[in-house]
Design a protein around this motif. Structure first.
Motif, PDB file in Angstrom:
ATOM      1  N   GLN A  31       0.828  -1.210   0.000  1.00  0.00           N
ATOM      2  CA  GLN A  31       0.000   0.000   0.000  1.00  0.00           C
ATOM      3  C   GLN A  31       0.860   1.257   0.000  1.00  0.00           C
ATOM      4  O   GLN A  31       0.537   2.241  -0.674  1.00  0.00           O
ATOM      5  CB  GLN A  31      -0.926   0.002   1.217  1.00  0.00           C
ATOM      6  N   PHE A  32       1.947   1.215   0.765  1.00  0.00           N
ATOM      7  CA  PHE A  32       2.833   2.377   0.809  1.00  0.00           C
ATOM      8  C   PHE A  32       3.481   2.614  -0.554  1.00  0.00           C
ATOM      9  O   PHE A  32       3.544   3.751  -1.043  1.00  0.00           O
ATOM     10  CB  PHE A  32       3.900   2.183   1.889  1.00  0.00           C
ATOM     11  N   ARG A  33       3.946   1.544  -1.188  1.00  0.00           N
ATOM     12  CA  ARG A  33       4.569   1.679  -2.512  1.00  0.00           C
ATOM     13  C   ARG A  33       3.555   2.177  -3.542  1.00  0.00           C
ATOM     14  O   ARG A  33       3.866   3.020  -4.386  1.00  0.00           O
ATOM     15  CB  ARG A  33       5.155   0.333  -2.967  1.00  0.00           C
ATOM     16  N   ALA A  34       2.317   1.649  -3.462  1.00  0.00           N
ATOM     17  CA  ALA A  34       1.301   2.002  -4.455  1.00  0.00           C
ATOM     18  C   ALA A  34       0.881   3.463  -4.352  1.00  0.00           C
ATOM     19  O   ALA A  34       0.450   4.068  -5.345  1.00  0.00           O
ATOM     20  CB  ALA A  34       0.083   1.092  -4.313  1.00  0.00           C
ATOM     21  N   THR A  35       0.984   4.047  -3.163  1.00  0.00           N
ATOM     22  CA  THR A  35       0.506   5.423  -2.969  1.00  0.00           C
ATOM     23  C   THR A  35       1.648   6.427  -2.836  1.00  0.00           C
ATOM     24  O   THR A  35       1.400   7.611  -2.629  1.00  0.00           O
ATOM     25  CB  THR A  35      -0.374   5.505  -1.700  1.00  0.00           C
ATOM     26  N   TYR A  36       2.886   5.980  -2.960  1.00  0.00           N
ATOM     27  CA  TYR A  36       4.017   6.864  -2.672  1.00  0.00           C
ATOM     28  C   TYR A  36       4.033   8.096  -3.581  1.00  0.00           C
ATOM     29  O   TYR A  36       4.274   9.216  -3.128  1.00  0.00           O
ATOM     30  CB  TYR A  36       5.341   6.108  -2.809  1.00  0.00           C
ATOM     31  N   GLU A  37       3.765   7.900  -4.874  1.00  0.00           N
ATOM     32  CA  GLU A  37       3.799   9.043  -5.796  1.00  0.00           C
ATOM     33  C   GLU A  37       2.740  10.076  -5.425  1.00  0.00           C
ATOM     34  O   GLU A  37       2.995  11.287  -5.456  1.00  0.00           O
ATOM     35  CB  GLU A  37       3.612   8.556  -7.241  1.00  0.00           C
ATOM     36  N   GLN A  38       1.523   9.609  -5.083  1.00  0.00           N
ATOM     37  CA  GLN A  38       0.475  10.542  -4.648  1.00  0.00           C
ATOM     38  C   GLN A  38       0.892  11.287  -3.382  1.00  0.00           C
ATOM     39  O   GLN A  38       0.647  12.493  -3.237  1.00  0.00           O
ATOM     40  CB  GLN A  38      -0.838   9.789  -4.380  1.00  0.00           C
ATOM     41  N   LEU A  39       1.535  10.558  -2.459  1.00  0.00           N
ATOM     42  CA  LEU A  39       1.990  11.187  -1.221  1.00  0.00           C
ATOM     43  C   LEU A  39       3.009  12.284  -1.501  1.00  0.00           C
ATOM     44  O   LEU A  39       2.953  13.371  -0.914  1.00  0.00           O
ATOM     45  CB  LEU A  39       2.615  10.132  -0.295  1.00  0.00           C
ATOM     46  N   ALA A  40       3.954  11.995  -2.404  1.00  0.00           N
ATOM     47  CA  ALA A  40       5.004  12.969  -2.711  1.00  0.00           C
ATOM     48  C   ALA A  40       4.426  14.224  -3.365  1.00  0.00           C
ATOM     49  O   ALA A  40       4.806  15.353  -3.032  1.00  0.00           O
ATOM     50  CB  ALA A  40       6.055  12.332  -3.625  1.00  0.00           C
ATOM     51  N   VAL A  41       3.466  14.037  -4.290  1.00  0.00           N
ATOM     52  CA  VAL A  41       2.852  15.180  -4.964  1.00  0.00           C
ATOM     53  C   VAL A  41       2.048  16.015  -3.976  1.00  0.00           C
ATOM     54  O   VAL A  41       2.116  17.253  -3.963  1.00  0.00           O
ATOM     55  CB  VAL A  41       1.958  14.694  -6.130  1.00  0.00           C
ATOM     56  N   MET A  55       4.485  23.946  -0.471  1.00  0.00           N
ATOM     57  CA  MET A  55       4.663  25.177  -1.237  1.00  0.00           C
ATOM     58  C   MET A  55       3.517  26.157  -1.013  1.00  0.00           C
ATOM     59  O   MET A  55       3.737  27.364  -0.889  1.00  0.00           O
ATOM     60  CB  MET A  55       4.789  24.823  -2.728  1.00  0.00           C
ATOM     61  N   ALA A  56       2.269  25.636  -0.928  1.00  0.00           N
ATOM     62  CA  ALA A  56       1.113  26.532  -0.801  1.00  0.00           C
ATOM     63  C   ALA A  56       0.891  27.012   0.629  1.00  0.00           C
ATOM     64  O   ALA A  56       0.530  28.170   0.843  1.00  0.00           O
ATOM     65  CB  ALA A  56      -0.147  25.825  -1.312  1.00  0.00           C
ATOM     66  N   VAL A  57       1.098  26.141   1.610  1.00  0.00           N
ATOM     67  CA  VAL A  57       0.784  26.477   3.000  1.00  0.00           C
ATOM     68  C   VAL A  57       2.025  26.912   3.772  1.00  0.00           C
ATOM     69  O   VAL A  57       1.979  27.883   4.527  1.00  0.00           O
ATOM     70  CB  VAL A  57       0.114  25.277   3.708  1.00  0.00           C
ATOM     71  N   ARG A  58       3.141  26.230   3.573  1.00  0.00           N
ATOM     72  CA  ARG A  58       4.367  26.530   4.324  1.00  0.00           C
ATOM     73  C   ARG A  58       5.313  27.484   3.608  1.00  0.00           C
ATOM     74  O   ARG A  58       6.260  27.977   4.212  1.00  0.00           O
ATOM     75  CB  ARG A  58       5.110  25.230   4.644  1.00  0.00           C
ATOM     76  N   GLY A  59       5.055  27.718   2.313  1.00  0.00           N
ATOM     77  CA  GLY A  59       5.891  28.652   1.562  1.00  0.00           C
ATOM     78  C   GLY A  59       7.240  28.096   1.154  1.00  0.00           C
ATOM     79  O   GLY A  59       8.179  28.862   0.878  1.00  0.00           O
ATOM     80  N   ASP A  60       7.384  26.768   1.091  1.00  0.00           N
ATOM     81  CA  ASP A  60       8.648  26.170   0.686  1.00  0.00           C
ATOM     82  C   ASP A  60       8.843  26.298  -0.825  1.00  0.00           C
ATOM     83  O   ASP A  60       7.880  26.403  -1.590  1.00  0.00           O
ATOM     84  CB  ASP A  60       8.689  24.691   1.074  1.00  0.00           C
ATOM     85  N   SER A  61      10.090  26.243  -1.236  1.00  0.00           N
ATOM     86  CA  SER A  61      10.409  26.221  -2.656  1.00  0.00           C
ATOM     87  C   SER A  61      10.338  24.783  -3.160  1.00  0.00           C
ATOM     88  O   SER A  61      10.411  23.837  -2.360  1.00  0.00           O
ATOM     89  CB  SER A  61      11.811  26.775  -2.888  1.00  0.00           C
ATOM     90  N   PRO A  62      10.223  24.575  -4.483  1.00  0.00           N
ATOM     91  CA  PRO A  62      10.181  23.200  -5.009  1.00  0.00           C
ATOM     92  C   PRO A  62      11.401  22.376  -4.614  1.00  0.00           C
ATOM     93  O   PRO A  62      11.285  21.174  -4.372  1.00  0.00           O
ATOM     94  CB  PRO A  62      10.116  23.414  -6.529  1.00  0.00           C
ATOM     95  N   ALA A  63      12.570  23.030  -4.494  1.00  0.00           N
ATOM     96  CA  ALA A  63      13.782  22.300  -4.137  1.00  0.00           C
ATOM     97  C   ALA A  63      13.734  21.764  -2.716  1.00  0.00           C
ATOM     98  O   ALA A  63      14.400  20.775  -2.388  1.00  0.00           O
ATOM     99  CB  ALA A  63      15.002  23.199  -4.299  1.00  0.00           C
ATOM    100  N   GLU A  64      12.932  22.398  -1.857  1.00  0.00           N
ATOM    101  CA  GLU A  64      12.837  21.974  -0.459  1.00  0.00           C
ATOM    102  C   GLU A  64      11.823  20.861  -0.257  1.00  0.00           C
ATOM    103  O   GLU A  64      11.664  20.370   0.868  1.00  0.00           O
ATOM    104  CB  GLU A  64      12.453  23.163   0.426  1.00  0.00           C
ATOM    105  N   CYS A  65      11.147  20.459  -1.324  1.00  0.00           N
ATOM    106  CA  CYS A  65      10.087  19.451  -1.193  1.00  0.00           C
ATOM    107  C   CYS A  65      10.488  18.108  -1.782  1.00  0.00           C
ATOM    108  O   CYS A  65       9.631  17.308  -2.166  1.00  0.00           O
ATOM    109  CB  CYS A  65       8.809  19.950  -1.884  1.00  0.00           C
ATOM    110  N   ASN A  66      11.800  17.864  -1.919  1.00  0.00           N
ATOM    111  CA  ASN A  66      12.234  16.570  -2.422  1.00  0.00           C
ATOM    112  C   ASN A  66      11.884  15.467  -1.433  1.00  0.00           C
ATOM    113  O   ASN A  66      11.700  15.704  -0.241  1.00  0.00           O
ATOM    114  CB  ASN A  66      13.746  16.576  -2.675  1.00  0.00           C
ATOM    115  N   GLU A  67      11.927  14.485  -2.179  1.00  0.00           N
ATOM    116  CA  GLU A  67      11.590  13.344  -1.385  1.00  0.00           C
ATOM    117  C   GLU A  67      12.593  13.128  -0.183  1.00  0.00           C
ATOM    118  O   GLU A  67      13.746  13.073  -0.418  1.00  0.00           O
ATOM    119  CB  GLU A  67      11.575  12.138  -2.293  1.00  0.00           C
TER     120      GLU A  67
END
Length: 291
Positions: free
Chosen positions: A67-77, A84-96
């Motif tokens: 289940q974790f593997r199947a949903t990992y991409e959704q979790l990352a997105v 980015m929207a709520v915490r104001g992070d940049s895309p570079a700060e949201c890496n996996e």
């Protein structure tokens, strides 16, 4: 006719009817004022035929879990969108941590988990929680910004409280819900004190004290000892040898004192420092992970 119609109700005085009406209204108000069980409160807002399908899934944070593997991409997105929207992070700060199965604990085991909130086949929020021997600890919550108006933080806290009560039926000692650090001077952190009953951990004695008793001290200073008993907390600073190996560790599939860990361990100095900082009370409540 000759006699009264037996099919009609008996005539009653208007005064008696008004009295009965007031009594029924009073009884209805009393029923509404009675506190509801949390589980009933949550389920009342889930209709039998909803327009959208909603469910909450508990998924171990484990790469081996399907289940974790199947949903990992959704979790990352979803995580990147929230940061980015709520915490104001940049895309570079949201890496996996993985869950362990205890012998006397809850069926799901101990460790880190994701509480995934699904709405019509999409993950709209994720609560990161740790399941520990005596509590469920909330680590983080992130959600899609489009659903910010739903107060998902408060809703997830209520769901976690209900989840803790569910786990307690399997493991009676697991009976607390931990919201994490409370920072009185930070408006974003004060909301944690709104959940009642609520306690704060004394930073010197490691004893939980009702928050109502702590607030006056926190209004005066950023740091305060909440437990006023003069002899409390003398065990703080006790070393590993004096603890008698009572430091609890999560090792393999078992919870055991550090003294029973496999021979040949080369981390005694590190664990001794950990024990001296935690003290006996906390060392016996918290699991130190060791592979």
């Amino acid at each position: 006719g000759v006699r009264a119609d037996p099919g009609r109700p008996l005539c009653r005085k208007a005064k008696d009817l008004r009295k009965e009406h007031r009594l029924k209204k009073k009884q209805k108000r009393q029923q509404l004022s009675q506190p509801k069980a949390l589980e009933k409160f949550i389920n009342e807002y889930l209709p039998d035929s909803p327009l959208l399908h909603f469910e909450v899934r508990l998924v171990p944070v484990n790469d081996d879990d399907p289940q974790f593997r199947a949903t990992y991409e959704q979790l990352a997105v979803l995580y990147a969108c929230y940061q980015m929207a709520v915490r104001g992070d940049s895309p570079a700060e949201c890496n996996e941590s993985e869950a362990e199965t205890p012998t006397d604990g809850p069926e799901v085991g101990y460790g880190s988990f994701h509480q995934q909130y699904w709405l019509d086949g999409h993950i709209v929020a994720v609560g990161v929680v740790d399941i520990l021997p005596i509590c469920v600890s909330s680590i983080y919550l992130y959600y899609h910004p489009d659903f910010a108006s739903l107060s998902l933080g408060s809703y997830s806290a209520l769901r976690s409280v209900a989840f803790t009560r569910h786990l307690q039926k399997q493991s009676p000692k697991l009976c607390y819900y931990y919201l994490g650090f409370y920072i009185h001077s930070c408006p974003k952190m004060r909301y944690k004190g709104q959940y009642q009953p609520s306690d704060l951990l004394c930073p010197e004695t490691y004893v939980f004290v009702p928050i109502e008793s702590c607030i006056p001290s926190l209004e005066q200073t950023h740091y305060a000892r909440f437990n006023q008993e003069p002899d409390a907390g003398n065990e703080h600073g006790t070393l590993l040898g004096q603890l008698g190996g009572s430091v609890l560790i999560l090792h393999g599939l078992d919870i055991l004192p550090y003294a029973q860990k496999q021979k040949g361990s080369n981390d005694e100095t590190e664990v001794e420092q950990y024990a001296s900082l935690m003290g006996q009370v906390c060392a016996e409540r918290i699991l130190l992970y060791r592979a």
